[in-house]
Write a protein that holds these residues in place. Structure first.
Motif, PDB file in Angstrom:
ATOM      1  N   PHE A 173       0.810  -1.216   0.000  1.00  0.00           N
ATOM      2  CA  PHE A 173       0.000   0.000   0.000  1.00  0.00           C
ATOM      3  C   PHE A 173       0.845   1.269   0.000  1.00  0.00           C
ATOM      4  N   PRO A 174       1.836   1.397   0.871  1.00  0.00           N
ATOM      5  CA  PRO A 174       2.640   2.637   0.835  1.00  0.00           C
ATOM      6  C   PRO A 174       3.374   2.822  -0.490  1.00  0.00           C
ATOM      7  N   ILE A 175       3.833   1.729  -1.076  1.00  0.00           N
ATOM      8  CA  ILE A 175       4.550   1.816  -2.348  1.00  0.00           C
ATOM      9  C   ILE A 175       3.607   2.310  -3.444  1.00  0.00           C
ATOM     10  N   ILE A 176       2.426   1.732  -3.522  1.00  0.00           N
ATOM     11  CA  ILE A 176       1.443   2.138  -4.532  1.00  0.00           C
ATOM     12  C   ILE A 176       1.018   3.588  -4.297  1.00  0.00           C
ATOM     13  N   PHE A 177       0.799   3.949  -3.038  1.00  0.00           N
ATOM     14  CA  PHE A 177       0.401   5.318  -2.705  1.00  0.00           C
ATOM     15  C   PHE A 177       1.464   6.311  -3.172  1.00  0.00           C
ATOM     16  N   VAL A 178       2.718   6.027  -2.890  1.00  0.00           N
ATOM     17  CA  VAL A 178       3.813   6.920  -3.282  1.00  0.00           C
ATOM     18  C   VAL A 178       3.897   7.003  -4.803  1.00  0.00           C
ATOM     19  N   MET A 179       3.727   5.887  -5.505  1.00  0.00           N
ATOM     20  CA  MET A 179       3.784   5.900  -6.966  1.00  0.00           C
ATOM     21  C   MET A 179       2.663   6.752  -7.550  1.00  0.00           C
ATOM     22  N   VAL A 180       1.435   6.569  -7.090  1.00  0.00           N
ATOM     23  CA  VAL A 180       0.300   7.341  -7.603  1.00  0.00           C
ATOM     24  C   VAL A 180       0.483   8.820  -7.282  1.00  0.00           C
ATOM     25  N   PHE A 181       0.839   9.128  -6.041  1.00  0.00           N
ATOM     26  CA  PHE A 181       1.059  10.506  -5.642  1.00  0.00           C
ATOM     27  C   PHE A 181       2.198  11.122  -6.460  1.00  0.00           C
ATOM     28  N   GLY A 182       3.239  10.349  -6.701  1.00  0.00           N
ATOM     29  CA  GLY A 182       4.366  10.816  -7.512  1.00  0.00           C
ATOM     30  C   GLY A 182       3.957  11.130  -8.940  1.00  0.00           C
ATOM     31  N   MET A 183       3.102  10.289  -9.528  1.00  0.00           N
ATOM     32  CA  MET A 183       2.634  10.548 -10.892  1.00  0.00           C
ATOM     33  C   MET A 183       1.790  11.818 -10.947  1.00  0.00           C
ATOM     34  N   ILE A 184       0.958  12.036  -9.934  1.00  0.00           N
ATOM     35  CA  ILE A 184       0.137  13.252  -9.889  1.00  0.00           C
ATOM     36  C   ILE A 184       1.029  14.483  -9.789  1.00  0.00           C
ATOM     37  N   ILE A 185       2.018  14.435  -8.917  1.00  0.00           N
ATOM     38  CA  ILE A 185       2.951  15.555  -8.760  1.00  0.00           C
ATOM     39  C   ILE A 185       3.723  15.793 -10.060  1.00  0.00           C
ATOM     40  N   PHE A 186       4.169  14.705 -10.697  1.00  0.00           N
ATOM     41  CA  PHE A 186       4.908  14.827 -11.963  1.00  0.00           C
ATOM     42  C   PHE A 186       4.052  15.514 -13.026  1.00  0.00           C
ATOM     43  N   THR A 235       4.929  19.089 -14.696  1.00  0.00           N
ATOM     44  CA  THR A 235       5.074  19.139 -16.148  1.00  0.00           C
ATOM     45  C   THR A 235       4.120  20.181 -16.734  1.00  0.00           C
ATOM     46  N   GLY A 236       2.872  20.191 -16.266  1.00  0.00           N
ATOM     47  CA  GLY A 236       1.894  21.169 -16.750  1.00  0.00           C
ATOM     48  C   GLY A 236       2.307  22.593 -16.432  1.00  0.00           C
ATOM     49  N   ILE A 237       2.813  22.830 -15.222  1.00  0.00           N
ATOM     50  CA  ILE A 237       3.290  24.161 -14.836  1.00  0.00           C
ATOM     51  C   ILE A 237       4.478  24.559 -15.714  1.00  0.00           C
ATOM     52  N   GLY A 238       5.362  23.605 -15.984  1.00  0.00           N
ATOM     53  CA  GLY A 238       6.527  23.887 -16.834  1.00  0.00           C
ATOM     54  C   GLY A 238       6.114  24.277 -18.245  1.00  0.00           C
ATOM     55  N   THR A 239       5.155  23.555 -18.816  1.00  0.00           N
ATOM     56  CA  THR A 239       4.666  23.873 -20.164  1.00  0.00           C
ATOM     57  C   THR A 239       3.996  25.238 -20.176  1.00  0.00           C
ATOM     58  N   TRP A 240       3.181  25.508 -19.170  1.00  0.00           N
ATOM     59  CA  TRP A 240       2.496  26.796 -19.063  1.00  0.00           C
ATOM     60  C   TRP A 240       3.515  27.930 -19.002  1.00  0.00           C
ATOM     61  N   HIS A 241       4.549  27.761 -18.162  1.00  0.00           N
ATOM     62  CA  HIS A 241       5.580  28.788 -18.016  1.00  0.00           C
ATOM     63  C   HIS A 241       6.355  28.976 -19.331  1.00  0.00           C
ATOM     64  N   LYS A 242       6.717  27.871 -19.976  1.00  0.00           N
ATOM     65  CA  LYS A 242       7.464  27.947 -21.237  1.00  0.00           C
ATOM     66  C   LYS A 242       6.638  28.668 -22.296  1.00  0.00           C
ATOM     67  N   ASN A 243       5.341  28.344 -22.379  1.00  0.00           N
ATOM     68  CA  ASN A 243       4.470  29.026 -23.341  1.00  0.00           C
ATOM     69  C   ASN A 243       4.394  30.523 -23.042  1.00  0.00           C
ATOM     70  N   ASN A 244       4.284  30.875 -21.773  1.00  0.00           N
ATOM     71  CA  ASN A 244       4.207  32.292 -21.410  1.00  0.00           C
ATOM     72  C   ASN A 244       5.485  33.046 -21.773  1.00  0.00           C
ATOM     73  N   GLN A 245       6.628  32.374 -21.736  1.00  0.00           N
ATOM     74  CA  GLN A 245       7.907  33.008 -22.065  1.00  0.00           C
ATOM     75  C   GLN A 245       8.160  33.049 -23.568  1.00  0.00           C
ATOM     76  N   SER A 246       7.399  32.276 -24.342  1.00  0.00           N
ATOM     77  CA  SER A 246       7.589  32.227 -25.790  1.00  0.00           C
ATOM     78  C   SER A 246       6.955  33.447 -26.448  1.00  0.00           C
ATOM     79  N   PRO A 247       7.518  33.882 -27.586  1.00  0.00           N
ATOM     80  CA  PRO A 247       6.917  35.019 -28.286  1.00  0.00           C
ATOM     81  C   PRO A 247       5.615  34.599 -28.970  1.00  0.00           C
ATOM     82  N   ARG A 248       4.716  35.549 -29.120  1.00  0.00           N
ATOM     83  CA  ARG A 248       3.496  35.310 -29.908  1.00  0.00           C
ATOM     84  C   ARG A 248       3.886  35.464 -31.373  1.00  0.00           C
TER      85      ARG A 248
END
Length: 141
Positions: free
Chosen positions: A27-40, A44-57
């Protein structure tokens, strides 16, 4: 059951005990894996959002060469009962994508809203405006 005569567990009780031990270990292993995927995914979404905001239109001449939909289906147990005893209900969601070809011959696939998807047709020629991987608009000429 516990045998009073021999002070030993029966085979069924040993299997149940083993299953609980395995569950307590996994259970702890599965919990950490699922939580880790959510955090990842979040990072990743925040990184893409930030990269898009820094890109020129950019606005470039482009032709629509393809359109596609991605439909996902999800089944959910009714009444919060994970066993499905009370049945299931299904939901679906659709994502829309359009592939644009620019004058250099390069192609890019961008995610668009359902409304935009319905307004665009393959073969349309116009001015594509985008920022990084974010679709902004397409004006026909």
């Amino acid at each position: 059951m516990f045998c009073a005569q021999s002070n030993h567990w029966t085979k069924d009780e040993e299997e149940v005990s083993y299953m609980f031990m395995l569950f307590e270990f996994m259970f702890p292993i599965i919990f950490v894996m699922v939580f880790g995927m959510i955090i990842f995914q979040f990072v990743t979404g925040i990184g893409t959002w930030h990269k898009n905001n820094q890109s020129p239109r950019l606005s470039v001449s482009a032709t629509i060469v393809a359109k596609r939909e991605n439909i996902t289906h999800h089944s959910h147990a009714n009444a919060g009962d994970l066993s499905g005893t009370h049945g299931y209900h299904s939901t679906s969601s659709t994502s829309y994508y359009v592939t644009f070809q620019v004058e250099s011959g390069d192609r890019m696939e961008l995610s668009v809203s359902g409304r935009e998807y319905g307004m665009l047709a393959e073969g349309d020629i116009g001015k594509l405006t985008f920022q990084g991987t974010r679709y902004l608009s397409f004006e026909r000429v």
